[in-house]
Design a protein around this motif. Structure first.
Motif, PDB file in Angstrom:
ATOM      1  N   GLU A  57       0.717  -1.156   0.125  1.00  0.00           N
ATOM      2  CA  GLU A  57       0.164   0.109   0.011  1.00  0.00           C
ATOM      3  C   GLU A  57       0.841   1.313   0.137  1.00  0.00           C
ATOM      4  N   LEU A  58       1.812   1.313   0.715  1.00  0.00           N
ATOM      5  CA  LEU A  58       2.675   2.545   0.906  1.00  0.00           C
ATOM      6  C   LEU A  58       3.398   2.879  -0.329  1.00  0.00           C
ATOM      7  N   PHE A  59       4.382   1.607  -0.943  1.00  0.00           N
ATOM      8  CA  PHE A  59       4.875   1.914  -1.977  1.00  0.00           C
ATOM      9  C   PHE A  59       4.185   1.921  -3.420  1.00  0.00           C
ATOM     10  N   GLU A  60       3.035   1.566  -3.255  1.00  0.00           N
ATOM     11  CA  GLU A  60       2.222   1.702  -4.436  1.00  0.00           C
ATOM     12  C   GLU A  60       2.530   1.004  -5.692  1.00  0.00           C
ATOM     13  N   ASN A  61       2.633   1.910  -6.849  1.00  0.00           N
ATOM     14  CA  ASN A  61       3.131   1.421  -7.965  1.00  0.00           C
ATOM     15  C   ASN A  61       4.931   1.143  -8.141  1.00  0.00           C
ATOM     16  N   VAL A  62       5.418   1.549  -7.115  1.00  0.00           N
ATOM     17  CA  VAL A  62       7.001   1.296  -7.038  1.00  0.00           C
ATOM     18  C   VAL A  62       7.035  -0.126  -6.621  1.00  0.00           C
ATOM     19  N   TRP A  63       5.796  -0.671  -5.643  1.00  0.00           N
ATOM     20  CA  TRP A  63       5.987  -1.994  -5.369  1.00  0.00           C
ATOM     21  C   TRP A  63       5.785  -3.015  -6.606  1.00  0.00           C
ATOM     22  N   GLN A  64       5.098  -2.504  -7.381  1.00  0.00           N
ATOM     23  CA  GLN A  64       4.846  -3.349  -8.921  1.00  0.00           C
ATOM     24  C   GLN A  64       6.270  -3.505  -9.416  1.00  0.00           C
ATOM     25  N   LEU A  65       6.990  -2.125  -9.298  1.00  0.00           N
ATOM     26  CA  LEU A  65       8.495  -2.321 -10.192  1.00  0.00           C
ATOM     27  C   LEU A  65       9.080  -3.198  -9.241  1.00  0.00           C
ATOM     28  N   TYR A  66       9.242  -3.152  -7.956  1.00  0.00           N
ATOM     29  CA  TYR A  66      10.278  -3.861  -7.065  1.00  0.00           C
ATOM     30  C   TYR A  66       9.871  -5.428  -7.241  1.00  0.00           C
ATOM     31  N   VAL A  67       8.487  -5.900  -7.407  1.00  0.00           N
ATOM     32  CA  VAL A  67       8.296  -7.287  -7.384  1.00  0.00           C
ATOM     33  C   VAL A  67       8.679  -7.823  -8.651  1.00  0.00           C
ATOM     34  N   LYS A  68       8.392  -6.978  -9.804  1.00  0.00           N
ATOM     35  CA  LYS A  68       8.986  -7.483 -11.196  1.00  0.00           C
ATOM     36  C   LYS A  68      10.520  -7.406 -11.127  1.00  0.00           C
ATOM     37  N   GLY A  69      11.192  -6.516 -10.681  1.00  0.00           N
ATOM     38  CA  GLY A  69      12.528  -6.328 -10.683  1.00  0.00           C
ATOM     39  C   GLY A  69      13.279  -7.376  -9.841  1.00  0.00           C
ATOM     40  N   PHE A  70      12.445  -7.815  -8.755  1.00  0.00           N
ATOM     41  CA  PHE A  70      13.397  -9.074  -8.185  1.00  0.00           C
ATOM     42  C   PHE A  70      12.614 -10.250  -8.552  1.00  0.00           C
ATOM     43  N   HIS A  71      11.710 -10.410  -9.496  1.00  0.00           N
ATOM     44  CA  HIS A  71      11.159 -11.593  -9.861  1.00  0.00           C
ATOM     45  C   HIS A  71      10.683 -12.367  -8.921  1.00  0.00           C
ATOM     46  N   PHE A  72       9.626 -11.782  -8.127  1.00  0.00           N
ATOM     47  CA  PHE A  72       9.024 -12.433  -7.118  1.00  0.00           C
ATOM     48  C   PHE A  72       8.027 -13.131  -8.014  1.00  0.00           C
ATOM     49  N   SER A  73       7.396 -14.493  -7.240  1.00  0.00           N
ATOM     50  CA  SER A  73       6.478 -15.312  -8.281  1.00  0.00           C
ATOM     51  C   SER A  73       5.312 -14.714  -8.258  1.00  0.00           C
ATOM     52  N   ASP A  74       4.917 -13.708  -7.174  1.00  0.00           N
ATOM     53  CA  ASP A  74       3.480 -13.050  -7.347  1.00  0.00           C
ATOM     54  C   ASP A  74       3.488 -11.659  -7.065  1.00  0.00           C
ATOM     55  N   MET A  75       2.445 -10.987  -7.436  1.00  0.00           N
ATOM     56  CA  MET A  75       2.492  -9.482  -6.940  1.00  0.00           C
ATOM     57  C   MET A  75       1.888  -9.365  -5.713  1.00  0.00           C
ATOM     58  N   ASP A  76       1.103 -10.238  -5.224  1.00  0.00           N
ATOM     59  CA  ASP A  76       0.344 -10.164  -4.048  1.00  0.00           C
ATOM     60  C   ASP A  76       1.177 -10.670  -2.744  1.00  0.00           C
ATOM     61  N   CYS A  77       0.378 -10.381  -1.566  1.00  0.00           N
ATOM     62  CA  CYS A  77       1.183 -11.158  -0.510  1.00  0.00           C
ATOM     63  C   CYS A  77       0.450 -12.668  -0.162  1.00  0.00           C
ATOM     64  N   PRO A  78       1.099 -13.370   0.432  1.00  0.00           N
ATOM     65  CA  PRO A  78       2.633 -13.428   0.871  1.00  0.00           C
ATOM     66  C   PRO A  78       3.515 -13.939  -0.089  1.00  0.00           C
ATOM     67  N   ILE A  79       4.820 -13.326  -0.012  1.00  0.00           N
ATOM     68  CA  ILE A  79       5.743 -13.579  -0.788  1.00  0.00           C
ATOM     69  C   ILE A  79       6.635 -14.845  -0.515  1.00  0.00           C
ATOM     70  N   LYS A  80       6.880 -16.068  -1.099  1.00  0.00           N
ATOM     71  CA  LYS A  80       6.995 -17.122  -0.628  1.00  0.00           C
ATOM     72  C   LYS A  80       8.625 -16.980  -0.368  1.00  0.00           C
ATOM     73  N   PRO A  81       8.981 -17.939   0.469  1.00  0.00           N
ATOM     74  CA  PRO A  81      10.652 -18.063   0.790  1.00  0.00           C
ATOM     75  C   PRO A  81      11.178 -18.415  -0.583  1.00  0.00           C
ATOM     76  N   GLY A  82      12.431 -18.011  -0.618  1.00  0.00           N
ATOM     77  CA  GLY A  82      13.158 -18.286  -1.864  1.00  0.00           C
ATOM     78  C   GLY A  82      14.284 -16.884  -1.974  1.00  0.00           C
ATOM     79  N   VAL A  83      15.040 -17.011  -2.853  1.00  0.00           N
ATOM     80  CA  VAL A  83      16.214 -16.116  -3.470  1.00  0.00           C
ATOM     81  C   VAL A  83      15.732 -15.408  -4.346  1.00  0.00           C
ATOM     82  N   TYR A  84      15.769 -14.001  -4.439  1.00  0.00           N
ATOM     83  CA  TYR A  84      15.228 -13.216  -5.438  1.00  0.00           C
ATOM     84  C   TYR A  84      16.228 -12.251  -6.010  1.00  0.00           C
TER      85      TYR A  84
END
Length: 168
Positions: A87-114
């Motif tokens: 919520e705080l990072f709004e559109n920056v969150w999307q860039l962050y999630v894509k940039g670190f290649h998280f498996s999902d845009m939503d919470c929770p983020i699974k354990p792993g190396v990104y």
């Protein structure tokens, strides 16, 4: 103390301390991309899910007029760390999630190396932080304590300037 609309200039990103014992390991830093641009690179290792069972603590120290940091200039603590960061990072969150290649845009983020090969800092501007703020240089420490506040699960530091819109 002057305040108003602002823009940010991220100057440094680094772990608070060795991340070896943390369950949320932030090994990120800034890399020079061009003569004037930087990008966020590095890796994030989650040994536990990054979810809403975690607490987020943001503590901002302001650079003093004679040097040194004045701690606790702004303090923000909230539960539901994952949802609140989103919520705080709004559109920056999307860039962050894509940039670190998280498996999902939503919470929770699974354990792993990104791993990120680079997120352009020029794009990291659209957030839900206050639209008016005090100008100056800040050290923002993001900490994720355990629910009983005994263990530090993760921690990262951002050093940034809060500038008037016309300043560079």
């Amino acid at each position: 103390m002057l305040m108003g609309e602002y823009k940010t200039n991220l100057k440094a990103v680094f772990p608070c301390e060795s991340t070896e014992k943390h369950k949320l390991q932030y090994n990120t830093y800034l890399s020079k991309k061009s003569a004037t641009g930087f990008e966020l690179v590095g890796n994030i290792t989650y040994l536990i899910p990054f979810d809403d069972s975690l607490t987020l603590n943001i503590n901002m120290a302001k650079r003093g007029s004679i040097g040194g940091w004045v701690d606790n200039a702004h303090v923000y603590t909230t539960t539901k760390a994952c949802s609140k960061m989103k919520e705080l990072f709004e559109n920056v969150w999307q860039l962050y999630v894509k940039g670190f290649h998280f498996s999902d845009m939503d919470c929770p983020i699974k354990p792993g190396v990104y791993v990120s090969s680079g997120i352009d800092l020029g794009q990291l501007t659209d957030t839900n932080f206050p639209k008016v703020f005090f100008y100056g240089e800040y050290k923002m420490v993001l900490t994720f304590p355990s629910s009983n506040n005994v263990e530090k699960l993760g921690c990262s530091v951002l050093v940034l300037d809060i500038l008037r819109p016309w300043e560079s």
